[in-house]
Enzyme design. Structure first.
Site, PDB file in Angstrom:
ATOM      1  N   CYS A  94       0.590  -1.294  -0.102  1.00 22.02           N
ATOM      2  CA  CYS A  94       0.355  -0.275  -0.172  1.00 22.02           C
ATOM      3  C   CYS A  94       0.459   0.818  -0.045  1.00 22.02           C
ATOM      4  CB  CYS A  94      -1.114   0.367   1.065  1.00 22.02           C
ATOM      5  SG  CYS A  94      -2.058   0.972   0.599  1.00 22.02           S
ATOM      6  N   ARG A 128     -12.220   6.840  -0.567  1.00 21.88           N
ATOM      7  CA  ARG A 128     -11.793   5.556   0.284  1.00 21.88           C
ATOM      8  C   ARG A 128     -11.551   4.089  -0.428  1.00 21.88           C
ATOM      9  NH1 ARG A 128      -7.239   7.608   2.631  1.00 21.88           N
ATOM     10  NH2 ARG A 128      -7.053   5.988   3.404  1.00 21.88           N
ATOM     11  N   HIS A 192      -3.415  -5.189   2.209  1.00 20.48           N
ATOM     12  CA  HIS A 192      -3.612  -5.661   4.043  1.00 20.48           C
ATOM     13  C   HIS A 192      -4.063  -6.823   4.157  1.00 20.48           C
ATOM     14  CE1 HIS A 192      -2.068  -1.390   4.248  1.00 20.48           C
ATOM     15  NE2 HIS A 192      -3.168  -1.123   3.946  1.00 20.48           N
TER      16      HIS A 192
HETATM   17  N1  GLN Z   1      -2.363   7.150   2.749  1.00 14.62           N
HETATM   18  C1  GLN Z   1      -2.193   6.015   1.257  1.00 14.62           C
HETATM   19  C2  GLN Z   1      -3.382   6.041   1.120  1.00 14.62           C
HETATM   20  O1  GLN Z   1      -4.883   6.748   1.314  1.00 14.62           O
HETATM   21  C3  GLN Z   1      -1.940   4.722   1.672  1.00 14.62           C
HETATM   22  C4  GLN Z   1      -3.213   3.537   2.522  1.00 14.62           C
HETATM   23  C5  GLN Z   1      -2.404   2.963   3.221  1.00 14.62           C
HETATM   24  O2  GLN Z   1      -1.299   1.898   3.661  1.00 14.62           O
HETATM   25  N2  GLN Z   1      -3.401   1.315   3.132  1.00 14.62           N
HETATM   26  O3  GLN Z   1      -3.903   5.426  -0.455  1.00 14.62           O
END
Ligand code: GLN
Length: 241
Positions: A94, A128, A192
């Site tokens: 990520c 998101r 994740h």
């Molecule tokens: N901050 C980055 C995003 O929101 C990565 C998020 C994460 O590592 N889960 O895309």
């Protein structure tokens, strides 16, 4: 045989317990009587990859990524790019995945220059992308299950192929059906979970990549993966349409 794993920014990039990926790789090496050492490199510490066989970098919030920018610039970036070109194995999750790319443009237009180790870039979005993630990974002949939570949409450039094809969830950007990235011995994913414990075939593929880079062809002794496979198959059944 033995492997040295460098864990970059364990103090900051550990969203959703991504450090569990390092524990999983360590255990699957130890269970096979393969030596393993882990060197943690926090902010402010020199990144000396000489003698490192693998590097792991986990995920983090936009803020945490911005905190790292200054530390990542310069020698760390140069060492990381050189090691990747030389064939060092990398697993990036990520935010760590995004930081291997050329830049990250936040949804309000702030452009953060990243390492440029891989030809890819990320554009932040207001929405998101959150939820369970499943993708087909031809390289291991299996589906991979995980969990994603990112606002960044990542697009792959020349010479970078996806790690897999999205079956459930968003993946790199929610539109091109691609998940993750593969370049030389780099494995990158938005998954994740943490990723590796429920995906033992992927973990072993990554370990095999690092061992073969160091020792030539290797055969990994089989392990009793009944518990891991049960966890994987439960999620795969739940996510299969
Ligand atoms: N901050 C980055 C995003 O929101 C990565 C998020 C994460 O590592 N889960 O895309």
């Amino acid at each position: 045989m033995e492997l040295k794993i460098c864990h970059l920014y364990p103090d900051v990039l550990n969203l959703y317990g991504d450090r569990g990926n390092v524990l999983c790789m360590r255990r699957r090496l130890e269970w096979r009587s393969i030596g393993v050492t882990v060197e943690e490199v926090p902010i402010g510490q020199k990144l000396d990859l000489a003698g490192c066989d693998m590097l792991f970098i986990g995920g983090g919030q936009d803020f945490e990524q911005e905190v790292l920018l200054e530390d990542l610039k310069g020698e760390k970036t140069a060492n990381l790019k050189a090691a990747i070109e030389d064939g060092m194995t990398v697993l990036a999750i990520c935010g760590g995945y995004q930081m291997l790319g050329e830049y990250y443009e936040t949804w309000d237009g702030t452009k953060c220059e990243f390492t440029g180790a891989l030809a890819l870039y990320t554009v932040g979005s207001k929405e998101r992308m959150i939820g369970n993630l499943m993708f087909q990974c031809r390289e291991i002949g299996s589906n991979v299950v995980g969990f994603e939570n990112h606002s960044g949409k990542t697009y792959l450039g020349p010479g970078v192929r996806p790690l897999g094809t999205v079956l459930d969830g968003f993946g790199n950007n929610g539109s091109d059906g691609r998940e993750g990235a593969r370049y030389r011995n780099v494995y990158a994913s938005y998954a994740h979970g943490c990723l590796l414990p429920k995906n033992p075939l992927l973990c072993d593929q990554i370990l095999r990549t690092a061992l073969e880079w160091k020792y030539g062809a290797v055969e990994l002794a089989p392990l009793d993966d009944s518990f891991e496979t049960a966890a994987h198959d439960y999620m795969e059944t739940r996510l299969r349409h």
